[in-house]
Design a protein around this motif. Structure first.
Motif, PDB file in Angstrom:
ATOM      1  N   THR A 101      31.569 -40.167  74.808  1.00 34.97           N
ATOM      2  CA  THR A 101      30.141 -40.080  74.495  1.00 34.97           C
ATOM      3  C   THR A 101      29.881 -39.950  72.997  1.00 34.97           C
ATOM      4  N   ASP A 102      30.920 -40.172  72.180  1.00 40.56           N
ATOM      5  CA  ASP A 102      30.816 -40.134  70.717  1.00 40.56           C
ATOM      6  C   ASP A 102      30.288 -38.811  70.181  1.00 40.56           C
ATOM      7  N   LEU A 103      30.763 -37.709  70.753  1.00 38.19           N
ATOM      8  CA  LEU A 103      30.390 -36.393  70.247  1.00 38.19           C
ATOM      9  C   LEU A 103      31.413 -35.839  69.263  1.00 38.19           C
ATOM     10  N   ILE A 104      32.501 -36.570  69.049  1.00 45.66           N
ATOM     11  CA  ILE A 104      33.502 -36.107  68.096  1.00 45.66           C
ATOM     12  C   ILE A 104      33.383 -36.905  66.813  1.00 45.66           C
ATOM     13  N   ARG A 105      33.857 -36.315  65.748  1.00 51.01           N
ATOM     14  CA  ARG A 105      33.852 -36.998  64.453  1.00 51.01           C
ATOM     15  C   ARG A 105      35.171 -37.732  64.306  1.00 51.01           C
ATOM     16  N   ARG A 106      35.109 -39.037  64.389  1.00 49.86           N
ATOM     17  CA  ARG A 106      36.339 -39.841  64.339  1.00 49.86           C
ATOM     18  C   ARG A 106      36.955 -39.876  62.945  1.00 49.86           C
ATOM     19  N   ASP A 107      36.175 -39.538  61.925  1.00 53.35           N
ATOM     20  CA  ASP A 107      36.750 -39.508  60.582  1.00 53.35           C
ATOM     21  C   ASP A 107      37.701 -38.327  60.402  1.00 53.35           C
ATOM     22  N   LEU A 108      37.623 -37.327  61.262  1.00 56.03           N
ATOM     23  CA  LEU A 108      38.527 -36.186  61.189  1.00 56.03           C
ATOM     24  C   LEU A 108      39.818 -36.394  61.973  1.00 56.03           C
ATOM     25  N   LEU A 109      39.886 -37.469  62.758  1.00 54.16           N
ATOM     26  CA  LEU A 109      41.095 -37.749  63.524  1.00 54.16           C
ATOM     27  C   LEU A 109      42.139 -38.393  62.629  1.00 54.16           C
ATOM     28  N   SER A 110      43.367 -37.924  62.715  1.00 56.36           N
ATOM     29  CA  SER A 110      44.438 -38.566  61.952  1.00 56.36           C
ATOM     30  C   SER A 110      45.092 -39.686  62.763  1.00 56.36           C
ATOM     31  N   VAL A 111      45.176 -39.513  64.079  1.00 56.93           N
ATOM     32  CA  VAL A 111      45.727 -40.529  64.968  1.00 56.93           C
ATOM     33  C   VAL A 111      44.764 -40.671  66.140  1.00 56.93           C
ATOM     34  N   ASP A 112      44.415 -41.904  66.465  1.00 55.87           N
ATOM     35  CA  ASP A 112      43.486 -42.150  67.569  1.00 55.87           C
ATOM     36  C   ASP A 112      44.175 -43.015  68.616  1.00 55.87           C
ATOM     37  N   GLU A 113      44.951 -42.397  69.487  1.00 52.58           N
ATOM     38  CA  GLU A 113      45.684 -43.129  70.514  1.00 52.58           C
ATOM     39  C   GLU A 113      44.798 -43.530  71.683  1.00 52.58           C
ATOM     40  N   LEU A 114      43.728 -42.816  71.885  1.00 58.84           N
ATOM     41  CA  LEU A 114      42.867 -43.092  73.028  1.00 58.84           C
ATOM     42  C   LEU A 114      42.056 -44.368  72.843  1.00 58.84           C
ATOM     43  N   ALA A 115      41.768 -44.734  71.603  1.00 58.56           N
ATOM     44  CA  ALA A 115      40.965 -45.941  71.352  1.00 58.56           C
ATOM     45  C   ALA A 115      41.650 -47.184  71.899  1.00 58.56           C
ATOM     46  N   GLU A 116      42.964 -47.274  71.703  1.00 63.60           N
ATOM     47  CA  GLU A 116      43.697 -48.434  72.221  1.00 63.60           C
ATOM     48  C   GLU A 116      43.639 -48.496  73.743  1.00 63.60           C
ATOM     49  N   GLN A 117      43.795 -47.370  74.388  1.00 62.57           N
ATOM     50  CA  GLN A 117      43.743 -47.342  75.858  1.00 62.57           C
ATOM     51  C   GLN A 117      42.371 -47.725  76.378  1.00 62.57           C
ATOM     52  N   ILE A 118      41.339 -47.216  75.742  1.00 63.13           N
ATOM     53  CA  ILE A 118      39.975 -47.523  76.187  1.00 63.13           C
ATOM     54  C   ILE A 118      39.667 -49.001  75.958  1.00 63.13           C
ATOM     55  N   ASP A 119      40.084 -49.551  74.805  1.00 65.84           N
ATOM     56  CA  ASP A 119      39.859 -50.981  74.553  1.00 65.84           C
ATOM     57  C   ASP A 119      40.585 -51.841  75.579  1.00 65.84           C
ATOM     58  N   ARG A 120      41.830 -51.504  75.894  1.00 61.57           N
ATOM     59  CA  ARG A 120      42.593 -52.260  76.889  1.00 61.57           C
ATOM     60  C   ARG A 120      41.935 -52.166  78.256  1.00 61.57           C
ATOM     61  N   GLN A 121      41.474 -50.980  78.619  1.00 63.97           N
ATOM     62  CA  GLN A 121      40.830 -50.799  79.918  1.00 63.97           C
ATOM     63  C   GLN A 121      39.524 -51.590  79.999  1.00 63.97           C
ATOM     64  N   GLU A 122      38.751 -51.595  78.928  1.00 63.24           N
ATOM     65  CA  GLU A 122      37.503 -52.363  78.923  1.00 63.24           C
ATOM     66  C   GLU A 122      37.771 -53.865  79.015  1.00 63.24           C
ATOM     67  N   ARG A 123      38.818 -54.346  78.329  1.00 59.25           N
ATOM     68  CA  ARG A 123      39.174 -55.762  78.431  1.00 59.25           C
ATOM     69  C   ARG A 123      39.585 -56.119  79.853  1.00 59.25           C
TER      70      ARG A 123
END
Length: 133
Positions: A101-123
């Motif tokens: 729901t975009d409640l986190i600040r992605r600029d504070l993340l050093s590694v974003d492993e979940l983005a790849e999984q979500i993109d793959r799932q949406e595809r």
């Protein structure tokens, strides 16, 4: 029980109770002061659970010298175990919901492993929708 042993147990119990209260207080401050959802979740889970365990140890030490049928040290151990098991699961679910729901600040993340999984799932979901049309 020996009076000296009882006195020592009461002092140790008092120290555990104070340490637990201090950790819980620090967790509350972290909930107010930290900037984003993930930091606040960390403040809510780590010191809060450790503070609760310290309070339960203090209560258990106090209960050793008191004969009671209502509470026992075993029930305090069960409470601690349930907290240890459920808090990480609740934190994980809250983090997933906050991420989606975009409640986190992605600029504070050093590694974003979940983005790849979500993109793959949406595809995969989009491909499945196209196949069934």
């Amino acid at each position: 029980m020996n009076e000296q042993l009882t006195l020592v147990l009461e002092w140790i119990a008092m120290l555990f109770l104070l340490a637990g209260a201090l950790l819980t207080f620090i967790a509350g401050i972290g909930m107010v002061r930290f900037p984003d959802l993930l930091s606040r979740m960390h403040a809510a889970s780590k010191p809060q659970v450790l503070g609760l365990i310290f309070v339960l140890i203090g209560l258990g030490l106090e209960l050793l010298s008191v004969e009671t049928n209502v509470f026992s040290v075993g029930s305090l151990i069960l409470v601690a175990l349930f907290q240890i098991v459920t808090i990480p699961v609740a934190g994980h679910i809250a983090a997933r919901v906050g991420y989606r729901t975009d409640l986190i600040r992605r600029d504070l993340l050093s590694v974003d492993e979940l983005a790849e999984q979500i993109d793959r799932q949406e595809r995969e979901e989009e491909e499945a929708r196209l196949r069934f049309r």
